[in-house]
Design an enzyme around this catalytic site. Structure first.
Site, mmCIF file in Angstrom:
data_model
loop_
_atom_site.group_PDB
_atom_site.id
_atom_site.type_symbol
_atom_site.label_atom_id
_atom_site.label_comp_id
_atom_site.label_asym_id
_atom_site.label_seq_id
_atom_site.Cartn_x
_atom_site.Cartn_y
_atom_site.Cartn_z
ATOM 1 N N LEU A 251 -7.901 6.710 12.557
ATOM 2 C CA LEU A 251 -6.614 6.406 12.202
ATOM 3 C C LEU A 251 -6.199 6.857 10.929
ATOM 4 C CD1 LEU A 251 -3.692 4.763 12.790
ATOM 5 C CD2 LEU A 251 -5.028 2.779 11.395
ATOM 6 N N ASP B 8 9.597 -6.470 6.691
ATOM 7 C CA ASP B 8 10.526 -7.179 6.124
ATOM 8 C C ASP B 8 10.385 -8.536 6.589
ATOM 9 O OD1 ASP B 8 12.563 -7.490 4.515
ATOM 10 O OD2 ASP B 8 14.249 -6.954 5.859
ATOM 11 N N HIS C 189 4.304 -12.659 0.287
ATOM 12 C CA HIS C 189 3.779 -11.315 0.368
ATOM 13 C C HIS C 189 2.222 -11.233 0.509
ATOM 14 C CE1 HIS C 189 7.362 -9.981 -1.248
ATOM 15 N NE2 HIS C 189 7.318 -10.467 -2.387
HETATM 16 C C1 LIG Z 1 2.873 -1.552 -3.571
HETATM 17 C C2 LIG Z 1 3.101 -2.612 -3.022
HETATM 18 C C3 LIG Z 1 2.435 -3.040 -1.692
HETATM 19 C C4 LIG Z 1 3.203 -4.235 -0.945
HETATM 20 C C5 LIG Z 1 2.455 -5.024 -0.077
HETATM 21 N N1 LIG Z 1 3.156 -6.029 0.672
HETATM 22 C C6 LIG Z 1 4.369 -6.616 0.250
HETATM 23 C C7 LIG Z 1 5.463 -5.929 0.863
HETATM 24 C C8 LIG Z 1 5.104 -5.970 2.477
HETATM 25 C C9 LIG Z 1 4.498 -6.764 3.280
HETATM 26 C C10 LIG Z 1 2.797 -6.622 2.928
HETATM 27 C C11 LIG Z 1 2.282 -6.691 1.603
HETATM 28 N N2 LIG Z 1 1.348 -4.381 0.499
HETATM 29 N N3 LIG Z 1 0.435 -4.615 1.164
HETATM 30 C C12 LIG Z 1 -0.478 -3.653 1.352
HETATM 31 C C13 LIG Z 1 -0.436 -2.829 0.504
HETATM 32 C C14 LIG Z 1 -1.146 -1.638 0.192
HETATM 33 C C15 LIG Z 1 -0.631 -0.498 -0.564
HETATM 34 C C16 LIG Z 1 -1.368 0.500 -0.691
HETATM 35 C C17 LIG Z 1 -2.757 0.680 -0.289
HETATM 36 F F1 LIG Z 1 -3.528 1.723 -0.661
HETATM 37 C C18 LIG Z 1 -3.471 -0.460 0.317
HETATM 38 C C19 LIG Z 1 -2.524 -1.956 0.567
HETATM 39 C C20 LIG Z 1 0.766 -3.147 -0.336
HETATM 40 N N4 LIG Z 1 1.526 -2.744 -1.217
#
Ligand SMILES: CCc1cc(N2CCCCCC2)n2ncc(-c3ccc(F)cc3)c2n1
Length: 238
Positions: free
Chosen positions: A136, A25, A42
């Site tokens: 991991l 967050d 983000h």
């Molecule tokens: C689906 C929304 C979302 C948001 C998001 N944020 C936004 C919110 C929090 C901060 C991190 C960046 N991340 N960061 C990596 C992924 C990710 C998801 C699946 C995967 F297989 C590989 C990477 C990601 N996915």
């Protein structure tokens, strides 16, 4: 680049930690404080994901579960939701080769049916490609809600005539192949679970940090692990 693992030479401080869950967050506030867009926040959050995945692997953590999109996040502005739901594709396009080199296994927790087709396909590809890796285990919780997960398990068990016990319910959760989290880290200053891993975190240690996720450094991560070890240090006692 390899995620070097701290060998047995140095006392492996995270010997007692198998599974860490993180609520990441503070990305929007990080951007706003710098006069940047929330989407910039983000993107910086993605960089922090890469940093902490490497650090968790170095600290010999076996399971790392990241809350990337909650069932409640759909209430955000449509443009922001559309941007966020493209991040998995961006991340995997850039980092999947390195994760493969480091033997990382990717699992997805959540209901993917409502996600864009291209995002779903990228996720399915990454899960299939890393399925045999035994390093991991990196779990991304997307469109995930703890209450929804438990209700879905109960509905399926009822349809199949399965008696409700703690062991049988756990077999129907997204986390059925992994141990419960030893440690939850939540960044950004809030101190609540936000519908994350509600069943699984019945006995999990909580570590709350005021640091905004994009600023969450290796040192901050190590502080959380070391705090866990202090709480769980046993000098031969019970
Ligand atoms: C689906 C929304 C979302 C948001 C998001 N944020 C936004 C919110 C929090 C901060 C991190 C960046 N991340 N960061 C990596 C992924 C990710 C998801 C699946 C995967 F297989 C590989 C990477 C990601 N996915």
């Amino acid at each position: 680049m390899n995620f070097k693992s701290e060998g047995d030479g140095e006392m492996n401080q995270s010997a007692g930690i198998s599974h860490i869950a993180i609520i990441m967050d503070g990305n929007g506030r990080w951007a706003e404080r710098r006069g940047l867009s929330r989407t910039d926040g983000h993107l910086e959050g993605v960089s922090a994901v890469v940093r902490i995945v490497k650090r968790a692997s170095e600290r010999n953590v076996k399971f790392l579960t990241l809350y990337t999109f909650s069932a409640e996040n759909w209430k955000r502005p449509q443009k922001e939701v559309e941007f966020i739901l493209q991040l998995p594709k961006k991340f995997l396009f850039q980092y999947l080769p390195e994760l493969m080199r480091n033997n990382v296994k990717i699992n997805i927790l959540g209901d993917l049916q409502q996600l864009p087709y291209s995002t779903r396909e990228a996720l399915k590809h990454a899960v299939k490609k890393t399925a045999k890796n035994d390093g991991l285990q990196l779990n991304f919780a997307l469109n995930y809600g703890g209450r929804q997960e438990i209700l879905k398990a109960f509905e399926t068990m009822k349809e199949e005539g399965i008696a409700f016990t703690e062991e049988s319910v756990e077999r129907y959760l997204y986390t059925n192949q992994m141990p419960e989290p030893d440690l939850l880290i939540r960044t950004g200053g809030e101190k609540r679970l936000s519908n994350f891993l509600l069943w699984q975190m019945a006995y999990t240690e909580f570590y709350f940090s005021d640091v905004l996720w994009p600023d969450f450094s290796n040192e901050e991560f190590d502080k959380a692990l070391n705090e866990f070890n202090v709480r769980h240090r046993r000098f031969g006692g019970l």
